[in-house]
Scaffold this active site. Structure first.
Site, short mmCIF file in Angstrom:
data_model
loop_
_atom_site.label_atom_id
_atom_site.label_comp_id
_atom_site.label_asym_id
_atom_site.label_seq_id
_atom_site.Cartn_x
_atom_site.Cartn_y
_atom_site.Cartn_z
CE LYS A 203 104.59 97.27 53.38
NZ LYS A 203 105.99 97.47 53.63
NE ARG B 135 102.89 98.46 64.51
CZ ARG B 135 103.24 99.69 64.17
NH1 ARG B 135 102.89 100.71 64.93
NH2 ARG B 135 103.92 99.94 63.06
#
Lengths: 451, 70
Positions: A116, A292
């Site tokens: 992150k 994804r």
């Protein structure tokens, strides 16, 4: 196009990928754990191989075995689905090294977006707004305290490798930060093998709105509108819809532009999602990127008329995107709910045998489901047993269809969250179209407590 | 003596106490992991942990004895 692919996943998403492959004439290879031997997806695939014992680290996460099966079965590519190995950079790299096409972005991009802190840095470089915070790892409480002073409370303490809300905590003061720091660091270490922590300013009552993008390997990126997923429990999505009922057309175009800019900057390819937090004034901030296919992709399919799995396969095969941004349809409104095997009040899992099962049918109703009567819901995997999607010309029509479909959704033998979903989609606050991530606590649980 | 049992099937994620240790009613003694969620198991009575039947990583079924408290 590929002639045979392996699906490195299970349940609902394995079935979803098989369906598109059948339409395109692609052979499918399924892998399954001993606990899933009788599952629908195993029967529907052209070939299926047992990959190990029920726990995921002995089956669906066993990279060596999955690659061995892919090679031996003659598969040319691997679809990772969502969850499991879908955002595992090592798996993507190993596939490529073994001569298999990984149906997703490059392993480098998966690795960068999986951190992150790294993702924050790259988004800033791309000119995408991020929440005020720090871009370096906090090694100890002292560093955390200092960073806290600089940004100002309330803050979100976050794990850089985190997901699903694990290792994340809201802290209102330095005292709370100190109390939370070590515990969350340890949890992140044990869950993700990485205890890197950082801090971001807390955005009060945010909307969770994400942009679906599609990118080919020739530098073309198009946005497929947004989804609003503000209804969450335990930091996981429960209800998702497209388009967002909250944002203005101006904000929408700005968010789509930002997502395209981000994807281009990092050299993304395949399907991906950029998640944003949006505040009351419609300011939006990058939250994270999912590299994804998302669980909630069907709502985008419903309003655009596109098959996202088909697009993924084409892009992975090296084809150019055949659609332009201005030609992407946005028709009506779609809502998805996730049906979980769990207690509707405590959200504790409820594994067991499904004795009776019947899916709702009707106009604008779509089911994505991998179970049937007699199926065993095991404690080994995610509690989601299916997804129910409704479409309508308007949001209110989609809501009405959802309520009716949920009332006709019949699951016996285990507890499900269906009662909670019915209450949510009939709640006046939900129907008003203004939903924030504290919806479940504020309206559902609070009302449970006073009743 | 009281048996502390698993409230649902899952794997043992953490054992929070040791044999011989004193536990209080309501204190979490074991954390199970089921369907990607942590399920804390608390002692129902105050007492001393007599025997621990499981290890971290073990898979347990609903109602399996985790530990004995005396």
């Amino acid at each position: 196009m590929f002639s045979k692919i392996l699906i490195a996943n299970r349940g609902e998403i394995a079935l979803r990928v098989i369906r598109t492959c059948k339409n395109l004439g692609i052979q499918t290879v399924a892998i399954y754990s001993e606990a899933d031997a009788d599952s629908l997806f195993v029967r529907q695939a052209d070939e299926a191989y047992c990959v190990g014992k029920p726990p995921v680290n002995q089956s669906y996460l066993n990279i060596d075995e999955i690659i061995r099966i892919a090679k031996e079965s003659g598969a040319e590519a691997v679809h990772p689905g969502y969850g499991l190995l879908s955002e595992n950079a090592g798996f993507a790299r190993r596939c490529v090294e073994a001569g298999l096409v990984f149906i997703g972005p490059s392993s480098d991009i998966i690795a960068s977006m999986g951190s992150k802190i790294e993702a924050r840095k790259m988004m800033k470089e791309a000119g995408v707004p991020v929440v005020e915070g720090i871009d370096t790892a906090l090694d100890n409480e002292e560093q955390a305290k200092e960073a806290g002073k600089k940004i100002g409370y309330p803050l979100m303490l976050k794990a850089s490798a985190g997901g699903g809300g694990i290792g994340m905590q809201l802290v209102n003061s330095e005292e709370e930060l100190v109390k939370a720091f070590e515990g969350n660091k340890k949890r992140a270490e044990s869950f993700f093998g990485d205890g890197t922590m950082f801090l971001e300013k807390y955005i009060a009552e945010p909307h969770h709105i994400e942009v679906q993008i599609l990118a080919d390997t020739h530098g073309n990126v198009i946005p497929l509108w947004e989804r609003e997923c503000s209804i969450q429990r335990r930091n996981q999505k429960v209800v998702e819809e497209a388009p967002s009922p909250f944002i203005s057309e101006e904000t929408r175009q700005k968010m789509l532009d930002a997502a395209v800019q981000a994807a281009k900057h990092i050299g993304y390819s395949n399907a991906g999602t950029i998640e944003f937090l949006v505040d009351r004034e419609q300011n939006f901030y990058f939250l994270e990127m999912n590299t994804r296919l998302q669980v909630e992709h069907p709502v985008t399919e419903e309003i655009t008329g596109l098959d996202l799995v088909e697009q993924q396969l084409k892009v992975a095969y090296g084809e150019r995107l055949s659609i332009k941004r201005e030609n992407v349809e946005r028709k009506g409104h779609a809502i998805e709910v996730r049906i979980y095997a769990e207690d509707p009040k405590t959200f504790f899992p409820s594994p067991g045998k499904i004795t009776e099962f019947q899916l709702p049918q009707g106009e604008g109703v779509r089911n994505e489901c991998a179970i049937e009567a007699g199926s065993q819901v095991t404690p080994f995997y995610d509690p989601m047993i299916g997804k129910l999607i409704t479409w309508g010309e308007t949001r209110s029509e989609a809501c009405a269809r959802m309520k009716e479909a949920l009332e006709n959704y019949k699951v016996e033998g285990i507890k499900t969250n269906i009662p909670m979903l019915i209450e949510t989609v009939s709640h006046e606050q939900f129907l008003s179209g203004y939903t924030t991530t504290d919806f479940v606590n504020k309206y559902y649980l609070a009302e449970k407590a006073t009743n | 003596m009281t048996n502390i049992v698993a409230s649902m099937a899952g794997s043992v994620w953490k054992v929070l106490v040791a044999e011989g240790e004193e536990v209080k009613e309501g204190q979490d003694v074991v954390i199970l992991e089921s369907m990607k969620m942590e399920i804390p198991i608390a002692a129902e009575t105050t007492g001393v942990v007599k025997k621990i039947h499981i290890n971290e990583g073990d898979f347990v079924n609903d109602d399996d004895v985790l530990l004995e408290v005396e």
